[in-house]
Design an enzyme around this catalytic site. Structure first.
Site, PDB file in Angstrom:
ATOM      1  CG  HIS A  66      45.610  19.108  63.456  1.00  0.00           C
ATOM      2  ND1 HIS A  66      44.386  19.719  63.503  1.00  0.00           N
ATOM      3  CD2 HIS A  66      46.363  19.862  62.611  1.00  0.00           C
ATOM      4  CE1 HIS A  66      44.404  20.802  62.729  1.00  0.00           C
ATOM      5  NE2 HIS A  66      45.600  20.898  62.190  1.00  0.00           N
ATOM      6  CG  ASP A  92      50.807  24.579  62.490  1.00  0.00           C
ATOM      7  OD1 ASP A  92      49.724  25.181  62.429  1.00  0.00           O
ATOM      8  OD2 ASP A  92      51.332  24.035  61.502  1.00  0.00           O
ATOM      9  CE  LYS A 115      54.141  22.898  58.375  1.00  0.00           C
ATOM     10  NZ  LYS A 115      52.887  22.199  58.105  1.00  0.00           N
TER      11      LYS A 115
HETATM   12  C1  BG6 Z   1      46.989  23.023  59.582  1.00  0.00           C
HETATM   13  C2  BG6 Z   1      48.376  23.489  59.885  1.00  0.00           C
HETATM   14  O1  BG6 Z   1      46.173  23.114  60.711  1.00  0.00           O
HETATM   15  O2  BG6 Z   1      47.023  21.667  59.162  1.00  0.00           O
HETATM   16  C3  BG6 Z   1      49.287  23.308  58.690  1.00  0.00           C
HETATM   17  O3  BG6 Z   1      48.343  24.861  60.258  1.00  0.00           O
HETATM   18  C4  BG6 Z   1      49.216  21.890  58.180  1.00  0.00           C
HETATM   19  O4  BG6 Z   1      50.620  23.655  59.016  1.00  0.00           O
HETATM   20  C5  BG6 Z   1      47.777  21.444  57.987  1.00  0.00           C
HETATM   21  O5  BG6 Z   1      49.930  21.823  56.952  1.00  0.00           O
HETATM   22  C6  BG6 Z   1      47.690  19.967  57.671  1.00  0.00           C
HETATM   23  O6  BG6 Z   1      46.378  19.638  57.316  1.00  0.00           O
HETATM   24  P1  BG6 Z   1      46.075  18.400  56.360  1.00  0.00           P
HETATM   25  O7  BG6 Z   1      44.595  18.309  56.333  1.00  0.00           O
HETATM   26  O8  BG6 Z   1      46.694  18.700  55.045  1.00  0.00           O
HETATM   27  O9  BG6 Z   1      46.738  17.225  57.017  1.00  0.00           O
END
Ligand code: BG6
Length: 522
Positions: free
Chosen positions: A251, A246, A351
């Protein structure tokens, strides 16, 4: 020279998954904002597609409410909304029913024909559905596009791009059957974040950092994406994904490649993505033995965040009571090239950590020789450069400074740059930026097919080790910084470790306390 203002040519956007969460929370506000700021032409056609039996009007109303409920609801501009919805329609349809695509096509033509600009000829198809529908959608959209020979056609594919290497390869092959790579936009919304883009500017628009951006001066790099939220209503999805798929596959590895890439020869999609993918290819695939040494996985149990008791992961809806899925992942990775050999990159995401905080900490080596007496520098830390991604956006550089007074005492201070203090301009939302890029046809800030596959290859190697239980799943109470084991990764990584300094994040306390050696050569 005048600043370039980017305005799209007349076009249509077709959103598959038009009734879904992403459309409501992200796409509709982004389109509204782009219209408000003048980036979209008046003729823009917005077409939502989904299975529910909605009318055009109901679709518009739902999206309007969603925009009003979000940050754009403040100072909502009715006129911009009216312009955006003038040609906003809804088509009911199933991904695997061929009639869906002919209905979409007919609808776009019907609206477009009444306008000289013919917005129906340029089309951006946006896949905002469940990933299980992607193959059917790509095939049918591809066939539709093949039958047209007018304007342009582009496709935006939301994350997750595949579930593993094999499915990513399959998706890429399918996309390649119908589209050129420059028509494909694989989204990672982190690449749309202001501070993430600023990594490129920081590194390559300034002459002073690049000479020290290497193994000679940098001790280690930490990349943290911490979230205080749990999985909420996404338990069922998360059970299939876990933090590695995920967050790390996309990211985190994207942040890593931007921090570690070589300077591109130009600011364009080919040059930048070539350099990014080289970084990913320079990460040696981990062996079972190195997975055991260099990775940690954890899962949150019940705990307290912000004064409230929150449930453990296994008690979240949609989650198996004996789930082995990780909600925390920490990895120590190496990049084997001339610039980075021997420099540990520490990635950590989870998380239900104590706070929402994403940042990149570049920790520099300690001075080779400290002329100060130990009593003068009890707290001296090595220099660190922190790129704060969120929630506060900025860059800080920590340096040692003399504490004012008659004594010689050294303490670390921060040179700070924060967006909200420096700029009057508002930051664009990630989706706003990325949508405009896709509309304008620029793939620079999207993931190339080979990039996605290379990232999956690495993740899959780690995953295989985890599936074999090479690394035990460690439990951590919600509201803490993850399993204790994660600290171990850092301890062996840095030459600059030292005692804790009051911060409860175990990685923060380890940032570069300068080790003073007791050895005296005199
Ligand atoms: C998403 C994930 O890609 O990014 C989520 O699937 C996560 O689990 C989210 O919470 C986080 O994004 P941001 O922009 O809030 O850091």
């Amino acid at each position: 020279m005048k600043r370039r203002f980017r305005k799209a040519d007349p076009f249509s956007i077709v959103i598959f998954g038009g009734t879904g969460d992403l459309t409501h929370r992200k796409l509709a506000p982004a389109l509204y904002r782009l219209m408000l700021d003048g980036h979209l032409p008046e003729e823009t056609i917005v077409c939502g597609v989904a299975r529910r039996d909605w009318s055009d009007e109901y679709f518009r109303d739902q999206l309007r409410e969603a925009v009003l409920a979000g940050p754009e609801g403040k100072d909502f501009n009715e006129d911009a909304w009216r312009r955006l919805t003038r040609n906003m329609v809804y088509v009911r349809g199933d991904a695997d029913e061929p009639g869906t695509y002919s209905r979409v096509d007919a609808k776009l033509r019907e609206i477009g024909q009444s306008m000289e600009a013919r917005p129906d000829r340029n089309r951006l198809y946006y896949l905002a559905t469940l990933p299980s529908l992607y193959e059917a959608l790509i095939t049918s959209i591809g066939e539709l596009e093949r039958s047209r020979n007018e304007g342009w056609g582009r496709i935006v594919v939301e994350k997750p791009f595949g579930h593993d290497l094999e499915s990513a390869v399959r998706l890429n092959a399918l996309l390649a059957r119908y589209f050129e790579e420059n028509q494909v936009f694989r989204i990672d919304h982190y690449l749309g974040k202001e501070t993430v883009q600023n990594i490129l500017v920081f590194r390559f628009a300034n002459g002073i950092f690049e000479p020290i951006w290497n193994r000679h001066y940098i001790d280690h790099v930490q990349i943290t994406v911490a979230e205080s939220i749990g999985v909420g209503h996404r338990g069922a999805f998360y059970e299939e994904a876990g933090a590695l798929r995920d967050m790390v596959q996309n990211h985190m590895l994207q942040l890593l490649s931007l921090i570690a890439m070589e300077a591109p020869s130009s600011f364009d999609a080919r040059a930048i993505r070539n350099e990014k993918v080289k970084v990913l290819r320079s990460m040696p695939l981990p062996t079972v033995e190195s997975i055991a040494r260099n990775t940690v996985r954890g899962q949150y149990t019940t705990g307290r965040i912000g004064g409230e008791t929150v449930p453990g992961y296994r008690d979240e809806p949609g989650v198996a009571p004996d789930s082995q899925v990780e909600t925390f992942a920490a990895l120590r990775v190496g990049i084997e090239n001339w610039r980075w050999a021997g420099v540990p990159f520490l990635l950590r995401t989870g998380k239900r950590l104590p706070e929402r905080s994403s940042k990149i900490v570049v920790s520099f080596k300690c001075p080779p020789h400290l002329a100060f007496k130990r009593s003068m520098v009890p707290e001296l830390r090595s220099n660190t450069l922190v790129i704060h991604i969120q929630p506060r956006e900025g860059i800080t550089l920590s340096i040692g400074a003399k504490v004012p007074g008659a004594e010689m005492q050294v303490r670390n201070v921060d040179m700070e740059f924060y967006y909200e203090r420096t700029f009057q301009e508002r930051s664009a939302e990630a989706y706003e930026y990325l949508l405009l890029e896709a509309i304008l046809g620029d793939t620079t800030m999207f993931i190339r097919g080979d990039e996605a596959e290379t990232a999956w290859r690495y993740i899959e190697a780690v995953r295989a080790g985890w599936d074999e239980n090479v690394v035990p799943l460690s439990m951590y109470p919600a509201g803490t910084w993850g399993p204790q084991e994660a600290t171990r990764l850092l301890e062996s990584a840095t030459v600059c470790t030292g005692p804790a300094s009051g911060d409860d994040d175990p990685w923060a306390t380890r940032i570069g306390m300068c080790a003073l050696t007791d050895w005296d050569p005199s």
